[in-house]
Structure formats: structure tokens, C-alpha cells
Write a protein that holds these residues in place. Structure first.
Motif, PDB file in Angstrom:
ATOM      1  N   GLY A 188       0.807  -1.210   0.000  1.00 55.94           N
ATOM      2  CA  GLY A 188       0.000   0.000   0.000  1.00 55.94           C
ATOM      3  C   GLY A 188       0.841   1.262   0.000  1.00 55.94           C
ATOM      4  O   GLY A 188       0.513   2.252  -0.681  1.00 55.94           O
ATOM      5  N   ASN A 240      -5.434  -2.575   0.529  1.00 55.11           N
ATOM      6  CA  ASN A 240      -4.112  -3.196   0.460  1.00 55.11           C
ATOM      7  C   ASN A 240      -3.687  -3.776   1.801  1.00 55.11           C
ATOM      8  O   ASN A 240      -2.497  -3.817   2.125  1.00 55.11           O
ATOM      9  CB  ASN A 240      -3.075  -2.164  -0.021  1.00 55.11           C
ATOM     10  CG  ASN A 240      -3.327  -1.708  -1.436  1.00 55.11           C
ATOM     11  OD1 ASN A 240      -3.039  -2.411  -2.387  1.00 55.11           O
ATOM     12  ND2 ASN A 240      -3.896  -0.525  -1.583  1.00 55.11           N
ATOM     13  N   GLY A 261      -7.303  -2.713  -5.604  1.00 49.69           N
ATOM     14  CA  GLY A 261      -6.218  -2.782  -4.627  1.00 49.69           C
ATOM     15  C   GLY A 261      -5.621  -4.165  -4.550  1.00 49.69           C
ATOM     16  O   GLY A 261      -6.063  -5.096  -5.226  1.00 49.69           O
ATOM     17  N   GLY A 262      -4.617  -4.307  -3.701  1.00 46.30           N
ATOM     18  CA  GLY A 262      -3.815  -5.525  -3.685  1.00 46.30           C
ATOM     19  C   GLY A 262      -4.168  -6.564  -2.651  1.00 46.30           C
ATOM     20  O   GLY A 262      -3.578  -7.652  -2.652  1.00 46.30           O
ATOM     21  N   ASN A 290      -3.135  -7.779  -8.504  1.00 49.66           N
ATOM     22  CA  ASN A 290      -2.017  -7.877  -7.551  1.00 49.66           C
ATOM     23  C   ASN A 290      -0.997  -8.951  -7.915  1.00 49.66           C
ATOM     24  O   ASN A 290      -0.253  -9.428  -7.064  1.00 49.66           O
ATOM     25  CB  ASN A 290      -2.539  -8.095  -6.126  1.00 49.66           C
ATOM     26  CG  ASN A 290      -3.146  -9.477  -5.902  1.00 49.66           C
ATOM     27  OD1 ASN A 290      -3.081 -10.358  -6.752  1.00 49.66           O
ATOM     28  ND2 ASN A 290      -3.750  -9.667  -4.734  1.00 49.66           N
TER      29      ASN A 290
END
Length: 354
Positions: A188, A240, A261-262, A290
Motif C-alpha cells: 500500500g 491493500n 487494490g492488492g 495484484n
């Protein structure tokens, strides 16, 4: 711990192994979901779980996600994952890492491990003293692929966020785009720094508020409490940290047209992807956006196994393909009315023969 095959997240996993080493205090789970494309590959998570069943659920979900992630990234690897059950103090010893390495080695190459939450590059070095089936190890030179996968994961997410902004908002730049980032660790934090260079407006949150505040000060952003980040009115919500945050309550709180996001396993359950779509929120399937970290460690591992140098440019080339995959998924979703998560799942399942 309940019988793993009765868990809702058991998906005909090929191997689920409980590892116990009383001398070192190690308790771990190694799960291999599919080896259709190659050995099960995925990092090791070191985490304290309130209940053992939570660790099993994590191992099952994460290993299945790795099958999908590796397949969609075009890697010759199957899906695997390990979780080490930490105590409340997060006690981690060299003896524990050695015992875990022995367990990985005993599988004879069916599982290849690397870093995940709670595990560092140095930890992988310790594990590598006991198994050859490990990646994410230190490399020399800026042009060599490998090492900590975090920055590569962050770079892939950065590319994916830009693709989402282009698809949903019709903007070719993230300058002035408001991104709310949940989790400011290696991944992040890396995403935040990349976006800040492009002039994005940032709101940051982390369970360690001081870390989020320090990064916000560094980048000219704003830090909010961890429990407030999902309610921030923004253009992109980027999770994240840990997964399963997109449940009924979480989705209802969102004030963003994009989720990208991851974090792994962001959807708490399968139907939550449809809920996002019903609200008009564009979702970037987590295991597609990701994939940067596993791309890096896989290339590192394969090069080391073959005795070849591994050029970082090959990793960068593969990272640059992440937006193309996302765009393919979103276009098909737009055409069929099927939510992006289901489109991606069907594509991945076909690739792994399921």
C-alpha cells in the motif's frame, strides 16, 4: 480444527497438510489447490488467528486465489499457499523457520514458497537454508529480478488503478484523482508513492495509525482512522491490507466508483461481486491486479532453477500486461452483464482445467 473438506472454501484442493513441530513450536498449514500448470506457488503468511478454523479458511482461500492468479498471469505455476499460526506476541524463531523449510522440502517441489504478510526477505533466506523450493531471495544489481515482491506488487496495482480510472472515469491520468488507500505497508505504501508522483490526491489509513500519518505527511496526503477509510468519498478505494472486507456492511459504506487494490480475497463471499456491480462500482479482481509479486518471484525461481540470469525487464514487461487483462475482463463484463469477478473466475477456471 474442523475437517477441512467440509469447509465452504474447500475446492477440491489437491493437498492440505497440517505441519506440527513441537520442538520449535511451529504450527502451519500448507495448501495446494491445483498443479495443473505447474508446482503450487504462493507465499507464506505469518499471522495470529483467533481460531484455528480461521487459519484453515485463509489457507484454502489463498491457495485457490493463487491458482487463479498464476493462471491469469500466464505463469507456469499452480496455486499454493502456506500459513504459519503465530501466537499473540507474533513470536518467530529461526528454529520455527527451519522446521517450516524442512516441511516444504519434504514435499519435493510440489510447493514453492515466498514472502507474504508477516514474512520478510530475511525470513525467506532462513527458510532457504532448509529447502531449495523457495523464492523472493535477495538479488544483486538493479537489473536483476527477484527479492522482496512487495514493490512489484505495488507497481502492478498502480498500473491497474490507472486502467480502472481510464475505463470507469474516462481519464488518461490520475492527476487530481482521489484515492483512498487502506493499508500503508510495503504494498500500500508503494502504491501511494507511485500515485503521489502522478499528482493523485491521497487519503491513507492503516491499523498502525502512526505509519499512515507519517506517509501522509511525506506525500502531502491525509490520514484517517482505520475504521473510517471505507466511508471516504473518493474516486478509487484501494484495499491493500487483509481480505474479506467487501461484505454486506463494507460495500454499503463505500463512496467510490472504483475498487482496485492488492489485498487478497477482498470479496467476503461470491455474491459480493454482484453487489458491487449492482451499485455501479467497478471492481478490479484482486488476483489479476495484484499479480506483480508472484510474477517477480516466479521469474526469479525459474531463472535460478535453470541457472540463467533473470532480467528485470522481463518482469516489467509482464507487469505491463496487467492493465490489458483487466480491460479484457471489464469489456466482457460490460458486454454480458456478468460481474467482473465472475468473468475472471471463469477465465481462470478454464485455464486450470476446472
Amino acid at each position: 480444527m474442523t475437517a477441512f473438506w467440509t469447509e465452504a472454501d474447500f475446492d477440491d484442493h489437491e493437498l492440505v497438510q497440517l505441519v506440527r513441530d513441537a520442538k520449535s513450536g511451529l504450527t502451519a498449514i500448507i495448501a495446494i489447490h491445483s498443479s495443473h500448470l505447474g508446482p503450487g506457488a504462493g507465499g507464506t503468511r505469518f499471522w495470529h488467528y483467533a481460531e484455528p478454523k480461521d487459519a484453515m479458511r485463509d489457507a484454502l482461500r489463498l491457495s485457490r486465489g493463487m491458482s487463479y492468479k498464476n493462471a491469469m498471469a500466464g505463469l507456469p505455476m499452480g496455486g499454493g499457499k502456506a500459513v504459519i499460526l503465530a501466537d499473540e506476541k507474533r513470536t518467530k524463531t529461526q528454529e520455527m523457520l527451519a522446521a517450516f523449510g524442512d516441511a516444504v522440502q519434504a514435499l519435493g517441489g510440489k510447493y514453492v514458497t515466498a514472502e507474504d504478510v508477516g514474512i520478510s526477505e530475511a525470513d525467506m533466506v532462513a527458510v532457504s537454508q532448509h529447502t531449495e523450493f523457495v523464492s523472493g531471495l535477495p538479488v544483486e544489481g538493479e537489473d536483476a529480478a527477484g527479492g522482496d515482491p512487495g514493490p512489484f506488487t505495488a507497481m502492478g496495482i498502480y498500473h491497474g488503478i490507472k486502467a480502472a480510472v481510464r475505463h470507469k472515469l474516462g481519464k488518461d491520468s490520475v492527476k487530481g484523482v482521489h484515492v483512498a488507500i487502506q493499508g500503508t505497508g510495503s504494498v500500500g505504501g508503494g502504491v501511494a508513492r507511485l500515485l503521489a508522483k502522478d499528482g493523485a490526491k491521497l487519503t491513507l489509513a492503516d491499523m498502525h495509525h502512526d505509519r499512515a500519518s507519517a506517509l501522509a505527511d511525506e506525500l502531502g496526503g491525509e490520514a484517517v482512522a482505520a475504521d473510517a477509510i471505507m466511508s471516504v468519498a473518493c474516486d478509487v478505494f484501494s484495499p491493500n491490507a487483509l481480505g474479506a472486507i467487501l461484505d454486506d456492511e463494507g460495500i454499503a459504506r463505500l463512496e467510490a466508483p472504483i475498487v482496485a487494490g492488492g489485498a487478497n480475497n477482498q470479496l467476503a463471499r461470491a455474491h459480493h461481486g454482484a453487489q458491487l456491480a449492482e451499485r455501479g462500482i467497478l471492481y478490479a479482481p484482486d488476483y489479476v491486479i495484484n499479480a506483480g509479486g508472484i510474477i517477480s518471484v516466479t521469474m526469479e525461481y525459474l531463472c535460478r532453477r535453470h541457472g540463467d540470469p533473470c532480467d528485470i525487464n522481463e518482469v516489467r514487461k509482464r507487469l505491463a500486461q496487467i492493465p490489458e487483462r483487466l480491460e479484457t475482463i471489464w469489456q466482457k463484463s460490460d458486454e454480458t452483464g456478468v460481474s467482473p469477478d465472475v468473468v475472471a473466475d471463469r477465465m481462470a477456471q478454464k485455464l486450470i482445467g476446472r
